[in-house]
Motif scaffolding. Sequence first.
Motif, PDB file in Angstrom:
ATOM      1  N   LEU A 110      -1.319   0.128 -26.391  1.00  0.00           N
ATOM      2  CA  LEU A 110      -2.734   0.061 -26.056  1.00  0.00           C
ATOM      3  C   LEU A 110      -3.528   0.260 -27.339  1.00  0.00           C
ATOM      4  CD1 LEU A 110      -4.809  -0.056 -23.672  1.00  0.00           C
ATOM      5  CD2 LEU A 110      -4.818   2.427 -23.776  1.00  0.00           C
ATOM      6  N   THR A 148     -10.081  -2.716 -24.959  1.00  0.00           N
ATOM      7  CA  THR A 148      -8.727  -2.540 -25.495  1.00  0.00           C
ATOM      8  C   THR A 148      -7.939  -3.844 -25.430  1.00  0.00           C
ATOM      9  OG1 THR A 148      -7.729  -1.990 -23.365  1.00  0.00           O
ATOM     10  CG2 THR A 148      -8.639  -0.166 -24.634  1.00  0.00           C
ATOM     11  N   LEU A 181      -4.064  -4.646 -24.433  1.00  0.00           N
ATOM     12  CA  LEU A 181      -2.916  -4.036 -23.777  1.00  0.00           C
ATOM     13  C   LEU A 181      -1.742  -4.986 -23.914  1.00  0.00           C
ATOM     14  CD1 LEU A 181      -1.719  -1.839 -21.936  1.00  0.00           C
ATOM     15  CD2 LEU A 181      -2.495  -3.208 -19.992  1.00  0.00           C
TER      16      LEU A 181
END
Length: 126
Positions: A34, A53, A55
């Motif tokens: 992450l 973010t 991921l």
Amino acid sequence: MMLFCDEENGFPPDYNKQASPGILGEPAHLFVDLSVLDIDKIDEARMEFSIQTYLREVWKDTRLNLSCLLKEDTVSDTAVPKEIVDRLWTPDLVFDNARSGVLFGLSVPNTYIALLRSGYIFRSSR
């Protein structure tokens, strides 16, 4: 030429995309990365924050034989066609105490799923 994987050469007849690929009731092993791109806002009074973010997830589903997707003349990963992606088990990540979560949206999906030469499945999302 890339072959299309189907029940006959990729998915066993009893494959269930809702069931974890863990062996004999064991949990599936999932590797997660992450990366925080941006912290959009912090609201101390409400104890909230918003982040963007990337991921990345990697897992192996030993129930599958997706080697028909791999091109013999390349050493890189191979993008998995949407027809296959729709049938794959994919992990559901849960962030405890999150008030909401949204996948970044564009005019095209912002998720990439590939089959690595090692047999692992790779997914990247924003």
